[in-house]
Design an enzyme around this catalytic site. Sequence first.
Site, PDB file in Angstrom:
ATOM      1  N   CYS A 196      13.609  19.782  32.104  1.00 42.23           N
ATOM      2  CA  CYS A 196      14.959  20.058  32.627  1.00 42.23           C
ATOM      3  C   CYS A 196      15.976  19.757  31.488  1.00 42.23           C
ATOM      4  O   CYS A 196      16.035  18.568  31.270  1.00 42.23           O
ATOM      5  CB  CYS A 196      15.065  19.272  34.070  1.00 42.23           C
ATOM      6  SG  CYS A 196      16.738  19.663  34.721  1.00 42.23           S
ATOM      7  N   LYS A 219      11.641  24.585  44.591  1.00 48.48           N
ATOM      8  CA  LYS A 219      12.878  24.052  43.468  1.00 48.48           C
ATOM      9  C   LYS A 219      12.189  22.638  43.290  1.00 48.48           C
ATOM     10  O   LYS A 219      11.723  21.998  43.871  1.00 48.48           O
ATOM     11  CB  LYS A 219      14.100  23.751  44.334  1.00 48.48           C
ATOM     12  CG  LYS A 219      15.129  23.287  43.731  1.00 48.48           C
ATOM     13  CD  LYS A 219      15.805  24.141  42.447  1.00 48.48           C
ATOM     14  CE  LYS A 219      16.880  23.483  41.590  1.00 48.48           C
ATOM     15  NZ  LYS A 219      17.425  24.475  40.239  1.00 48.48           N
ATOM     16  N   LYS A 222       5.467  21.627  33.499  1.00 53.28           N
ATOM     17  CA  LYS A 222       6.365  22.690  32.928  1.00 53.28           C
ATOM     18  C   LYS A 222       6.955  22.217  31.749  1.00 53.28           C
ATOM     19  O   LYS A 222       7.412  21.115  31.517  1.00 53.28           O
ATOM     20  CB  LYS A 222       7.408  22.727  34.087  1.00 53.28           C
ATOM     21  CG  LYS A 222       8.501  23.861  33.641  1.00 53.28           C
ATOM     22  CD  LYS A 222       8.246  25.079  34.131  1.00 53.28           C
ATOM     23  CE  LYS A 222       9.301  26.364  33.940  1.00 53.28           C
ATOM     24  NZ  LYS A 222      10.020  26.603  35.192  1.00 53.28           N
ATOM     25  N   ASN A 245      22.175  28.689  33.286  1.00 59.13           N
ATOM     26  CA  ASN A 245      22.453  27.819  34.444  1.00 59.13           C
ATOM     27  C   ASN A 245      22.163  26.295  33.920  1.00 59.13           C
ATOM     28  O   ASN A 245      21.594  25.859  33.243  1.00 59.13           O
ATOM     29  CB  ASN A 245      21.100  28.285  35.258  1.00 59.13           C
ATOM     30  CG  ASN A 245      20.171  27.227  35.573  1.00 59.13           C
ATOM     31  OD1 ASN A 245      20.424  25.945  35.845  1.00 59.13           O
ATOM     32  ND2 ASN A 245      19.044  27.775  35.645  1.00 59.13           N
TER      33      ASN A 245
HETATM   34  C1  DHB Z   1      17.406  22.782  36.700  1.00 53.14           C
HETATM   35  C2  DHB Z   1      17.294  23.688  35.422  1.00 53.14           C
HETATM   36  C3  DHB Z   1      15.995  23.678  34.984  1.00 53.14           C
HETATM   37  O1  DHB Z   1      15.791  24.332  33.784  1.00 53.14           O
HETATM   38  C4  DHB Z   1      14.941  23.026  35.359  1.00 53.14           C
HETATM   39  O2  DHB Z   1      13.764  22.911  34.879  1.00 53.14           O
HETATM   40  C5  DHB Z   1      15.246  22.318  36.619  1.00 53.14           C
HETATM   41  C6  DHB Z   1      16.394  22.351  37.274  1.00 53.14           C
HETATM   42  C7  DHB Z   1      18.677  22.786  37.326  1.00 53.14           C
HETATM   43  O3  DHB Z   1      19.661  22.685  36.323  1.00 53.14           O
HETATM   44  O4  DHB Z   1      18.877  22.484  38.372  1.00 53.14           O
END
Ligand code: DHB
Length: 392
Positions: free
Chosen positions: A144, A51, A183, A75
């Site tokens: 993110c 993660k 990423k 999400n």
């Molecule tokens: C989260 C979502 C993402 O798309 C990512 O790249 C990293 C973290 C998240 O919400 O935790």
Amino acid sequence: MTTKKPSLATTICQGRISLTSCVYNASGPRTGSSAALAKIAKSEAGGILAKSATVESQTGNPQPRTWQSESASLNSEGLPNYGIGYYLSDDVINEVKASGGDKPYMVSISGKNLQDNLTMLSDIVKAYKDNKSSISAVELNLACPNVIGHPIIAYDFKQMEEVLNAVSSLMKKSKSELPLGVKMPPYFDGPHFQNAANIINKYVGIVSYVASINTIGNAFAVDTHSEMPVISSKGGLAGLSGPAVKHTALANVKVLRSLLNPDIDVIGVGGVSTGEDVFQMILVGASAVQVGTCHWIEGPSCFGRISDELIEIMNEKGYSSIEEFRGKLRDWSKEGASASRAARKAREAREKEEKEANDLLKQAKPNLFDIVNLVLIAIIAMLAADKFGIMS
Ligand code: DHB
């Protein structure tokens, strides 16, 4: 005749990392704890990616922060994670290695600011130096969408360049050979692809791979019954993933592959849930393929299923390795399209014939209920015949 099973093996980071399978997990749900990572290690996944970490442990956004439909997921977890120290700790690495043997273990970082990213990167570089076999690569998340008050870095090209500049200086200064991936968010317009690729190409030798795509940021779903958003934070805005994003992901992999320096690998991610999806990602140039939402929904057994499906396609087409078709997407042609149409018609005719044959078989075959009825009728007839002296 025995046919040899096709190999799904690949390498990423210019051959520096070997994966027994080109399919492995994306950073995201089911990657936050050592137990979850150990399950991936035990599965058919070719590698293990943790993660995205922050400097300190954090719980993320308030619930509800995820939502799923048949074709899409939202999400907005807000980076719940145990902090970078956890993902670099001996305990976590030993648990993962005990479950996955030699499979590469990779970490991901998503700092709240540049300094946080540099702090975490220094820690990872040090861990890599101390024990080279423990960590294989780091993925720097420039995409993110879910941290409140923090726009997506790679949509701000000036900021993206500043981050890569600072990261590159750190890597050069520390003389680290730690493979680094980035990423990326999805792009939707020609000049954006070009700008992003131009910047990344400046860091060839530092950036080993690009993982494309992260979720499509700031999507929205409505709960019709309650007339509310389904997600509670950020006004209901959240990252979109799942089958709905697959075609955006394919486009990003294809275009970035064509624009990036060949010494930078592209790893395909986004909406992959079948062997056919992986096949298509590799055809447009991916060196390996990450699976996020499908892993979230189905669990780590998805890696075995997807690999089996990919092997079946490779067998049908006569490919024995992914190298044989990687990046070999053909140009559109009239001949190709009509061959495809003919193959589809032949398949549909075959399926129709099989169905009709099956239906006939079902009609002809008395079912268990009919047999039991017949036996019962025969017994009753015999008893009746006995009672009325017909049998005597
Ligand atoms: C989260 C979502 C993402 O798309 C990512 O790249 C990293 C973290 C998240 O919400 O935790």
